[in-house]
Design an enzyme around this catalytic site. Sequence first.
Site, PDB file in Angstrom:
ATOM      1  N   SER A 177       0.842  -1.201   0.000  1.00  0.00           N
ATOM      2  CA  SER A 177       0.000   0.000   0.000  1.00  0.00           C
ATOM      3  C   SER A 177       0.876   1.249   0.000  1.00  0.00           C
ATOM      4  O   SER A 177       1.691   1.425  -0.902  1.00  0.00           O
ATOM      5  CB  SER A 177      -0.963  -0.077   1.190  1.00  0.00           C
ATOM      6  OG  SER A 177      -1.730   1.088   1.323  1.00  0.00           O
ATOM      7  N   ASP A 275      -8.914  -4.902  -5.741  1.00  0.00           N
ATOM      8  CA  ASP A 275      -8.475  -3.617  -5.202  1.00  0.00           C
ATOM      9  C   ASP A 275      -8.982  -2.516  -6.121  1.00  0.00           C
ATOM     10  O   ASP A 275      -8.738  -2.549  -7.333  1.00  0.00           O
ATOM     11  CB  ASP A 275      -6.940  -3.602  -5.138  1.00  0.00           C
ATOM     12  CG  ASP A 275      -6.376  -2.348  -4.477  1.00  0.00           C
ATOM     13  OD1 ASP A 275      -7.135  -1.375  -4.236  1.00  0.00           O
ATOM     14  OD2 ASP A 275      -5.166  -2.337  -4.180  1.00  0.00           O
TER      15      ASP A 275
END
Lengths: 331, 547
Positions: A177, A275
């Site tokens: 991330s 995602d």
Amino acid sequence: RVVPLNTWVLISNFKLAYNLQRRPDGTFNRDLSEFLDRRVPANINPVDGVFSFDHVDGATGLLNRVYQPSSLNEAQWGMVDLEKPLSTTEIVPVIVFFHGGSFTHSSANSAIYDTFCRRLVSLCKAVVVSVNYRRSPEHRYPCAYDDGWAALKWVKSRTWLQSGKDSNVHVYLAGDSSGGNIAHHVAVRAAEADVEVLGNILLHPMFGGQKRTESEKRLDGKYFVTLHDRDWYWRAYLPDGEDRDHPACNPFGPRGRSLEGLKFPKSLVVVAGLDLIQDWQLAYVEGLKKSGQEVKLLFLEKATIGFYFLPNNNHFYCLMEEIKNFVNPNC
Amino acid sequence: MVLYDSATLGGSCSGSSSSSSSSKPPPLQQRQQTQQDIDGLLAGAGYRVRSSELRKVAQRLERLETAMVNSPADLSQLASDTIHYNPSDLASWVDSLLSEFIQPPTCPSEFIMDPETNQTVVSDAWTTAEPHMPQVHQNISYEQQSLNNQLTVDNQLTVVTAMEEDSGIRLVHMLMTCAECVQRGDFSLATSCLEDMQGLLTRVNTVCGIGKVAGHFIDALSRRIFQGIGGGSINGGSAYENEILYHHFYEACPYLKFAHFTANQAILEAFDGHDCVHVVDFNLMHGLQWPALIQALALRPGGPPLLRLTGIGPPSPDGRDSLREIGLRLAELARSVNVRFAFRGVAASRLEDVKPWMLQVNPKESVAVNSIMQLHRLLGSDLNRNSPIETVLSWIRSLNPKIMTVVEQEANHNQPGFLDRFTEALHYYSTMFDSLEACTVQPNKALAEIYIQREIANVVSCEGSARVERHEPLCKWRTRLSGAGFRPLHLGSNAYKQASMLLTLFSAEGYSVEENDGCLTLGWHSRPLIAASAWQAVSDGTVDFPA
């Protein structure tokens, strides 16, 4: 549910806890965040073949945590010899890891990341140094990159992290991330300063841009993450008044730059198919290719964010195998 | 699975670092047992959750999210003011947060039933601001049913019920707002309401409870807004389809069985002592009502009469004469029990197209007119001619029937104002869907739901001649029928007792039969959903024959 029940519980818990911590006015309830974050201390004694210890960085005062495989010689357990290199014959990859948390949450000693780094050491046969970079909104861009750069220089200069016949610290940068985003920008800085990084491992890295991509619209709110929270975190990290086309967020966007000609490390970019920001990650991969850089895309179609926190799914093992091969190219 | 222990050196398993080190640890065996149930992977992430409790914790997390979504005040402010319990004990932490959110100071969910008037009384906070909200029966009845049917373990039960409560109330709120927009003609706001509701639906259980009913109402509103008020495909189902759905509705819940039984009792009594009897059925369908009457007539003391049955139904488009087929089957049954029987089918798309001469009533026979949920379809007014209901009631009266049995939905779905109608329908069909939960037989239940769904769509999305489901309550029918020259026949306490008994034998708990001034109603808990009554033409001294 597309994820195992305990994974769902874990990530949903984070989602809800984070909702409580973010304030609509852009401030952050740091006290609550610190209270809720599950932390674990380092352990010089090996557990499952891995031990860890913390080092305080003099410049930032932050803890960087080092994870190493335990010595085969039991007599040496509980000790770290800071005089000797990791090996004089073999190459031992040192992965400088930047934890995720959208620049705002978690620390190097968060339980989920401590556990993850330990697994990295075991499964990938590497040493891991987890960097405790300063977080937003208290510390905005470029603090995280500065801290990453400082950590890289520190790692590179440790004799006890050297290995191989050339007595070099064989460094890889990795992160999930926001950590993935930091790894990229630190790698750019390293390339520009001619500091050698052997590879980048970006685990669903956090990138973005002003426009709304198809994946963002399609998956908004569907798998734990919303565009609304993504926007919040960018507003908290980027300088005041900046938008998401800032090159920190969108390195190959309208304000980005080509990396052509730069001695940039090879990259392993892992994208989770569920995602919502995958379009930005795929654009990043394209940007690297266009710059003539070596990049491998690992697209895990049915994976959600955070699939690697618990080793209860195929994606996890697939990922670990890829990373192992990436950092041990001669094995 | 070795637990990674952070608190002590040497790797012994003592659980999370939050456990007190000063107290004596429990005996080894007990500790191991407890450890074995703790999810090892979550423990590595710093959370202690029993594997056996994972599902419960997951549900509570879902509930917490819903509560947070519904929370009117600033979420983070609430978070700051909350006392947080040990975050490692995830179950307790989630529960403690839930208790903060479920009863916030501005909770809008107070509905009280006035026991005298059976009306919903809305608490003060809402009287001025909000439109009248129907009481959502879901909570109570769902819990009761679940206890009866043992659907879930106790813990999960209360969680799911409460989850429905929050989202359910929010959905009802939004439905009312949307309907109000439609009434005002503000279709752009109505459309955005629809989108919000679709979103909320994804977070609500739509298999049962308020989520399911809401889904149908959202569909109906959607039709109205986007396809207009002409009805379209949902109302244009073929006669064959309608019969199938009707049959499954008949099987899945007791409303139609009650209707048939009660009407047959009354007809049987009215035919006592008569040798030539003629039943006119306003909607034959599969003739489900008549085998029981034929058998009862066969067994009556003194022997059966000659029975004529005229069945009215829509024409079959494919050349089949479905009316005749039903008639043949009934004739077969009558023959097998030695009842002299004659059948006639009258094909008509609308009841108002039927003329009395088509029925070929013989002056010597005793006539019973049987209308199961048909009269309300005549309430649409056509400005060019006499209202159909008046026309039909008038020729029924002219037949001088021994009895007219009328069964109608006990609801006020014919109000001129859209919002009022919508509100009433939401209330009514919520209750009806509740009662349907007691049925577990498939595909009866699923098709019965489609049957009800079509009614909902007609009530909500149609206007003018397309809107045929113009249900009116018993009190209005009383006025109407009395005004048209009919007087009520008391259904008798015998009918009441027998209906009650049949219900307890064949249906789930929750259904209730009530006597209402000579009429019988069947309902779910205290809400009547269907009303049966019997009538006779008032004699004015003359005998009217059709021209």
